[in-house]
Scaffold this motif. Structure first.
Motif, PDB file in Angstrom:
ATOM      1  N   ILE A 174      42.944  48.837  43.032  1.00 59.51           N
ATOM      2  CA  ILE A 174      43.678  49.647  42.051  1.00 59.51           C
ATOM      3  C   ILE A 174      43.562  49.024  40.659  1.00 59.51           C
ATOM      4  CG2 ILE A 174      45.984  50.387  41.337  1.00 59.51           C
ATOM      5  CD1 ILE A 174      46.648  50.725  44.317  1.00 59.51           C
ATOM      6  N   GLY A 175      43.720  47.696  40.592  1.00 62.79           N
ATOM      7  CA  GLY A 175      43.583  47.016  39.308  1.00 62.79           C
ATOM      8  C   GLY A 175      42.185  47.167  38.737  1.00 62.79           C
ATOM      9  N   ARG A 178      41.744  50.588  37.370  1.00 58.14           N
ATOM     10  CA  ARG A 178      42.399  50.739  36.073  1.00 58.14           C
ATOM     11  C   ARG A 178      41.559  50.133  34.957  1.00 58.14           C
ATOM     12  NH1 ARG A 178      48.621  49.100  37.841  1.00 58.14           N
ATOM     13  NH2 ARG A 178      49.140  51.116  38.819  1.00 58.14           N
ATOM     14  N   MET A 181      38.753  52.411  34.305  1.00 60.07           N
ATOM     15  CA  MET A 181      39.224  53.613  33.626  1.00 60.07           C
ATOM     16  C   MET A 181      39.430  53.331  32.140  1.00 60.07           C
ATOM     17  SD  MET A 181      42.520  55.996  34.501  1.00 60.07           S
ATOM     18  CE  MET A 181      43.691  54.686  34.085  1.00 60.07           C
ATOM     19  N   VAL A 182      40.006  52.148  31.840  1.00 58.16           N
ATOM     20  CA  VAL A 182      40.196  51.785  30.435  1.00 58.16           C
ATOM     21  C   VAL A 182      38.847  51.649  29.734  1.00 58.16           C
ATOM     22  CG1 VAL A 182      40.996  49.959  28.899  1.00 58.16           C
ATOM     23  CG2 VAL A 182      42.428  50.684  30.812  1.00 58.16           C
ATOM     24  N   GLN A 185      37.491  55.086  29.148  1.00 55.66           N
ATOM     25  CA  GLN A 185      38.186  55.728  28.026  1.00 55.66           C
ATOM     26  C   GLN A 185      37.697  55.176  26.692  1.00 55.66           C
ATOM     27  OE1 GLN A 185      42.301  54.985  28.994  1.00 55.66           O
ATOM     28  NE2 GLN A 185      42.521  56.880  30.160  1.00 55.66           N
TER      29      GLN A 185
END
Length: 405
Positions: A174-175, A178, A181-182, A185
């Motif tokens: 999950i980390g 993330r 994902m960052v 983005q």
């Protein structure tokens, strides 16, 4: 940072296996049967070390070793060595934290088989070996009761280790998701910014075309009309015709520039062969312009030829604007070094336009030279009212080259 953590994570299992082996060797040093026990503990240590890189092999080892012990094909555990089965819990915990869903769920039946085999090796006596669990702890509950109890204990401990590993692995993934994902983005924002900048450049290009192209078209029309009227004055007619030709050429350059910015046109096709014509154009305007070459011209890449053309063009334009039509200018191409040297020197003090700032011409020439792999400097010369532009661009030995002349 993420790649460093990932490498560190993969080193945890081998480090745990090495620590496991060293601790058990130290704990069992000096006791009888050390050699046979070291073989078994080494197999467990290898299983721990491979749990992250080769999880299927690690699971196979923690199942096969207890089975061989239960069948008395390997040295069975004693009252001091049975805690070595802690390796089962360590391995299934690491596998549970892994990325393979299949192996993560295969670890559950592996826990059951390994726990039952380990309990059998500890509890069930044989005619040749009566020293089993009941004798170690003084249990009177019977072999069957001890077998069930120890099996469930191993299953419980290993199951807890597996669940902890699954939780740790899920948290890690999950980390990592993330972080990715960052990063995605951030890349999206960068791409969006670049797209907006590209759209803004296209808008500016259209505005330049709409305004400048119209003005140049008017100049061409007026110059051609005036040239037709001034037939009796040969010099006036010639000057007006030159204005029309230069304006028509500039109009074509503006249109080509807009098309290139919008991605609809070909790349610029000006090169070294066009440099002498630039000097001739300035000479026809009344400037004392000259062109020299030193050394033997060779083939150069198109980007180098285009950069030299634009540097000379911008330099001569600056001479015309800031030093006047009566200025003297000399363009020199020097082929005698490891690359191509470009020098544009000029003298004059009757500018056609008033200076209203530093402008961007020199910066643009420096950027063209840099993009072509070279450099450019510009500044006042040694003599009064003298200005010198000096540049250097590389000439590869072999490349997809354009003929210099």
């Amino acid at each position: 940072m993420t790649s460093t953590l990932r490498r560190f994570r993969h080193l945890l299992a081998p480090a745990a296996g090495a620590v496991y082996l060293v601790l058990w060797i130290v704990a069992e040093a000096g006791r009888s049967g050390l050699v046979e026990h070291v073989i078994i503990v080494s197999a467990f240590a290898v299983a721990i070390g491979l749990a992250s890189w080769m999880p299927s092999t690690a699971l196979a080892l923690v199942v096969v070793v207890p089975l061989l012990q239960a069948l008395r094909l390997l040295h069975r555990p004693t009252d001091t060595t049975w805690p070595a089965y802690l390796a089962i819990a360590i391995v299934v915990g690491i596998v549970g934290a892994g990325r393979s869903d299949l192996l993560r769920w295969l670890a559950i039946p592996a826990i059951g088989v390994a726990s039952a085999a380990a309990a059998w090796a500890m509890v069930v006596p044989t005619a040749a070996d009566q020293d089993v669990w009941a004798n170690w702890v003084g249990s009177t509950g019977g072999t069957r009761s001890s077998l069930v109890t120890i099996t469930l204990a191993f299953v419980g401990i290993s199951g807890i280790a597996w669940a902890v590993g699954v939780a740790i692995g899920a948290t890690w993934r999950i980390g990592l998701a993330r972080v990715r994902m960052v990063e995605a983005q951030r890349r999206t924002e960068t791409t969006t910014t670049e797209l907006r900048a590209e759209q803004e450049r296209a808008r500016i290009a259209r505005d330049v075309h709409d305004s400048l192209a119209h003005s140049l078209a008017v100049v061409v029309s007026q110059a051609q009309g005036a040239a037709a009227i001034a037939v009796r004055d040969e010099h006036a007619a010639r000057a007006l015709q030159d204005i029309a030709e230069v304006s028509r050429s500039a109009l074509g350059d503006v249109r080509a520039l807009v098309e290139r910015i919008q991605g609809a046109g070909p790349a610029a096709d000006h090169g070294l062969a066009d440099v002498p014509q630039l000097v001739t154009d300035m000479r026809e305007l009344g400037m004392d312009a000259g062109f020299d070459e030193h050394g033997t011209p060779v083939a150069v890449p198109p980007e180098v030829g285009g950069a030299v053309h634009r540097i000379v063009q911008e330099s001569l334009t600056n001479v015309l604007k800031h030093q006047g039509r009566t200025a003297g200018a000399r363009v020199v191409l020097d082929w005698r070094g490891p690359g191509l040297g470009v020098v544009v020197s000029s003298r004059g003090a009757t500018p056609l336009v008033e200076l209203d700032g530093t402008g961007s011409g020199i910066v643009g020439m420096q950027e063209r030279a840099r993009l072509a792999g070279g450099w450019l400097r510009a500044g006042a010369g040694d003599e009064e009212h003298e200005f010198v532009v000096t540049g250097w661009l590389p000439v590869p030995a072999t490349a997809d080259l354009e003929v210099a002349r």
